[in-house]
Scaffold this motif. Sequence first.
Motif, PDB file in Angstrom:
ATOM      1  N   ALA A 218       0.924  -1.277   0.239  1.00 38.47           N
ATOM      2  CA  ALA A 218       0.135  -0.088   0.020  1.00 38.47           C
ATOM      3  C   ALA A 218       0.964   1.295  -0.096  1.00 38.47           C
ATOM      4  O   ALA A 218       0.540   2.278  -0.564  1.00 38.47           O
ATOM      5  CB  ALA A 218      -0.933   0.157   1.214  1.00 38.47           C
ATOM      6  N   VAL A 219       2.081   1.058   0.685  1.00 36.75           N
ATOM      7  CA  VAL A 219       2.914   2.524   0.617  1.00 36.75           C
ATOM      8  C   VAL A 219       3.406   2.841  -0.803  1.00 36.75           C
ATOM      9  O   VAL A 219       3.256   3.875  -1.100  1.00 36.75           O
ATOM     10  CB  VAL A 219       4.259   2.038   1.793  1.00 36.75           C
ATOM     11  CG1 VAL A 219       4.878   3.385   1.406  1.00 36.75           C
ATOM     12  CG2 VAL A 219       3.932   1.702   3.070  1.00 36.75           C
ATOM     13  N   GLY A 220       3.781   1.620  -1.578  1.00 35.22           N
ATOM     14  CA  GLY A 220       4.068   1.866  -2.910  1.00 35.22           C
ATOM     15  C   GLY A 220       2.863   2.449  -3.789  1.00 35.22           C
ATOM     16  O   GLY A 220       3.287   3.429  -4.382  1.00 35.22           O
ATOM     17  N   TYR A 221       1.701   2.100  -3.809  1.00 34.55           N
ATOM     18  CA  TYR A 221       0.460   2.656  -4.275  1.00 34.55           C
ATOM     19  C   TYR A 221       0.322   3.964  -3.830  1.00 34.55           C
ATOM     20  O   TYR A 221      -0.068   4.835  -4.805  1.00 34.55           O
ATOM     21  CB  TYR A 221      -0.430   1.535  -4.169  1.00 34.55           C
ATOM     22  CG  TYR A 221      -0.544   0.279  -4.625  1.00 34.55           C
ATOM     23  CD1 TYR A 221       0.440  -0.262  -5.667  1.00 34.55           C
ATOM     24  CD2 TYR A 221      -1.106  -0.930  -3.845  1.00 34.55           C
ATOM     25  CE1 TYR A 221       0.609  -1.336  -6.181  1.00 34.55           C
ATOM     26  CE2 TYR A 221      -0.765  -2.030  -4.355  1.00 34.55           C
ATOM     27  CZ  TYR A 221      -0.025  -2.506  -5.467  1.00 34.55           C
ATOM     28  OH  TYR A 221       0.025  -3.762  -5.916  1.00 34.55           O
ATOM     29  N   ALA A 222       0.547   4.299  -2.820  1.00 35.97           N
ATOM     30  CA  ALA A 222       0.237   5.560  -2.370  1.00 35.97           C
ATOM     31  C   ALA A 222       1.269   6.437  -2.831  1.00 35.97           C
ATOM     32  O   ALA A 222       0.877   7.698  -3.348  1.00 35.97           O
ATOM     33  CB  ALA A 222       0.183   5.917  -0.605  1.00 35.97           C
ATOM     34  N   LYS A 223       2.620   6.094  -2.875  1.00 40.53           N
ATOM     35  CA  LYS A 223       3.601   7.037  -3.468  1.00 40.53           C
ATOM     36  C   LYS A 223       3.157   7.249  -5.045  1.00 40.53           C
ATOM     37  O   LYS A 223       3.444   8.206  -5.600  1.00 40.53           O
ATOM     38  CB  LYS A 223       4.874   6.306  -3.507  1.00 40.53           C
ATOM     39  CG  LYS A 223       5.425   6.538  -1.942  1.00 40.53           C
ATOM     40  CD  LYS A 223       6.733   5.816  -1.936  1.00 40.53           C
ATOM     41  CE  LYS A 223       7.389   6.038  -0.491  1.00 40.53           C
ATOM     42  NZ  LYS A 223       8.631   5.167  -0.595  1.00 40.53           N
ATOM     43  N   MET A 224       2.311   6.551  -5.542  1.00 36.75           N
ATOM     44  CA  MET A 224       1.985   6.512  -7.212  1.00 36.75           C
ATOM     45  C   MET A 224       0.594   7.197  -7.045  1.00 36.75           C
ATOM     46  O   MET A 224       0.316   7.458  -8.209  1.00 36.75           O
ATOM     47  CB  MET A 224       1.737   5.131  -7.612  1.00 36.75           C
ATOM     48  CG  MET A 224       2.778   4.223  -7.793  1.00 36.75           C
ATOM     49  SD  MET A 224       2.750   2.449  -8.024  1.00 36.75           S
ATOM     50  CE  MET A 224       1.726   2.552  -9.597  1.00 36.75           C
ATOM     51  N   GLY A 225       0.198   7.629  -6.117  1.00 38.31           N
ATOM     52  CA  GLY A 225      -1.148   8.316  -6.296  1.00 38.31           C
ATOM     53  C   GLY A 225      -2.318   7.873  -6.408  1.00 38.31           C
ATOM     54  O   GLY A 225      -3.437   8.380  -7.060  1.00 38.31           O
ATOM     55  N   LEU A 226      -2.406   6.322  -6.152  1.00 39.04           N
ATOM     56  CA  LEU A 226      -3.540   5.543  -6.202  1.00 39.04           C
ATOM     57  C   LEU A 226      -4.468   5.611  -4.792  1.00 39.04           C
ATOM     58  O   LEU A 226      -4.434   4.835  -4.208  1.00 39.04           O
ATOM     59  CB  LEU A 226      -3.199   4.205  -6.269  1.00 39.04           C
ATOM     60  CG  LEU A 226      -2.589   3.919  -7.705  1.00 39.04           C
ATOM     61  CD1 LEU A 226      -1.856   2.201  -7.908  1.00 39.04           C
ATOM     62  CD2 LEU A 226      -3.276   4.188  -8.949  1.00 39.04           C
ATOM     63  N   ILE A 227      -5.011   6.880  -4.663  1.00 40.36           N
ATOM     64  CA  ILE A 227      -5.860   7.198  -3.472  1.00 40.36           C
ATOM     65  C   ILE A 227      -7.147   7.047  -3.724  1.00 40.36           C
ATOM     66  O   ILE A 227      -7.779   8.030  -4.736  1.00 40.36           O
ATOM     67  CB  ILE A 227      -5.323   8.654  -3.165  1.00 40.36           C
ATOM     68  CG1 ILE A 227      -3.651   8.757  -3.024  1.00 40.36           C
ATOM     69  CG2 ILE A 227      -5.712   8.771  -1.767  1.00 40.36           C
ATOM     70  CD1 ILE A 227      -2.914   7.849  -2.364  1.00 40.36           C
ATOM     71  N   PRO A 228      -7.986   6.568  -2.971  1.00 45.09           N
ATOM     72  CA  PRO A 228      -9.504   6.686  -3.125  1.00 45.09           C
ATOM     73  C   PRO A 228     -10.087   8.034  -2.527  1.00 45.09           C
ATOM     74  O   PRO A 228      -9.339   8.677  -1.841  1.00 45.09           O
ATOM     75  CB  PRO A 228     -10.102   5.700  -2.042  1.00 45.09           C
ATOM     76  CG  PRO A 228      -8.916   5.516  -1.079  1.00 45.09           C
ATOM     77  CD  PRO A 228      -7.664   5.849  -1.772  1.00 45.09           C
ATOM     78  N   ALA A 229     -11.101   8.376  -3.331  1.00 44.56           N
ATOM     79  CA  ALA A 229     -11.741   9.803  -2.924  1.00 44.56           C
ATOM     80  C   ALA A 229     -11.941   9.875  -1.650  1.00 44.56           C
ATOM     81  O   ALA A 229     -11.987  11.100  -0.960  1.00 44.56           O
ATOM     82  CB  ALA A 229     -13.114   9.970  -3.795  1.00 44.56           C
ATOM     83  N   GLY A 230     -12.444   8.875  -0.836  1.00 44.19           N
ATOM     84  CA  GLY A 230     -12.803   8.894   0.561  1.00 44.19           C
ATOM     85  C   GLY A 230     -11.671   9.604   1.465  1.00 44.19           C
ATOM     86  O   GLY A 230     -11.820  10.146   2.414  1.00 44.19           O
ATOM     87  N   ALA A 231     -10.332   9.257   1.034  1.00 44.06           N
ATOM     88  CA  ALA A 231      -9.317   9.573   1.699  1.00 44.06           C
ATOM     89  C   ALA A 231      -9.196  11.355   1.552  1.00 44.06           C
ATOM     90  O   ALA A 231      -8.717  11.673   2.867  1.00 44.06           O
ATOM     91  CB  ALA A 231      -7.988   9.242   1.114  1.00 44.06           C
TER      92      ALA A 231
END
Length: 306
Positions: A218-231
């Motif tokens: 999940a850390v890598g995906y967060a760095k890639m900007g794969l963030i749900p609208a809810g966040a």
Amino acid sequence: MVGIETSDDAAIYKVTDDIAMIQTVDFFTPIVDDPYTFGQIAAANSLSDVYAMGGEPKVALNIVGFPNCLDPEILGEILKGGADKVLESGAVLVGGHSVQDDEPKYGLSVSGFVHPDRIFKNYGCRPGDVLILTKQIGSGIVNTAVKAEMASKQAEEEAITVMSSLNKKAKEAAEKYPVSACTDITGFGLLGHCAEMASASDVTLEIHVRDTAYIEEAVGYAKMGLIPAGAYKNREHSGHMVDAGGVEEFYLDLLYDPQTSGGLLFSVPEDFSEGFLRDLEEKRLDTKVSVIGRVLEKQEKLILLR
């Protein structure tokens, strides 16, 4: 005994001097493709509120919305997943109610019992307490990566394990300790629920960002900007209560990430934290336990990130 005043996880009604009834309801649309797995996750999420109050679920009712254009076998698999998770919890599934809807929805109304003197509430944190979280976070980010067809099978499976695991063992481990406060981490993200807990307790929570357990990829995906609208909605709602302290942006995305059927967050006196962690280890949870911070005297901000 517990109502809506402190945004707690469930309502509690005292029946006798030895018995209080816990009542909760939750349901949502599919977050995974497999209907059986969706049923398991939705049921685990609904049951979690009872565990977050320190109770044992006893009776559950299905809540279903389902389109008439879909194969009824899909609904059967959803209900089977939910029924198996209720069975695992030790509760009894006694029916429910369904309506025709434009998209599938599933969840449970759950009743449970707890001793009136042993209720876990989402307030009561005391300065000096240690904060212990019983599941890794990042399921919303992984689910976003899955929808984008960018998630690995390993990350998807870890997220499913996190979301479908009951909080039963964690609650059982906590029963013999003087828990100051407890809540489960769900749609408002870790920081949203921490803000509720801190506000209701009139304290400040110091969160150690790098000590918090995350779903591995999940850390890598967060760095890639794969963030749900809810966040982003969570950050908009509770961001003014948080002193980010120069923490990297991807960590903030993880900490605001909306969780589905997340872990229990306990505030426990420091003297009891080692024993509690040892008992959690002996329970052999399928998820990662982490000490994520501590409780401080109230400061200008409700949450300090370090």
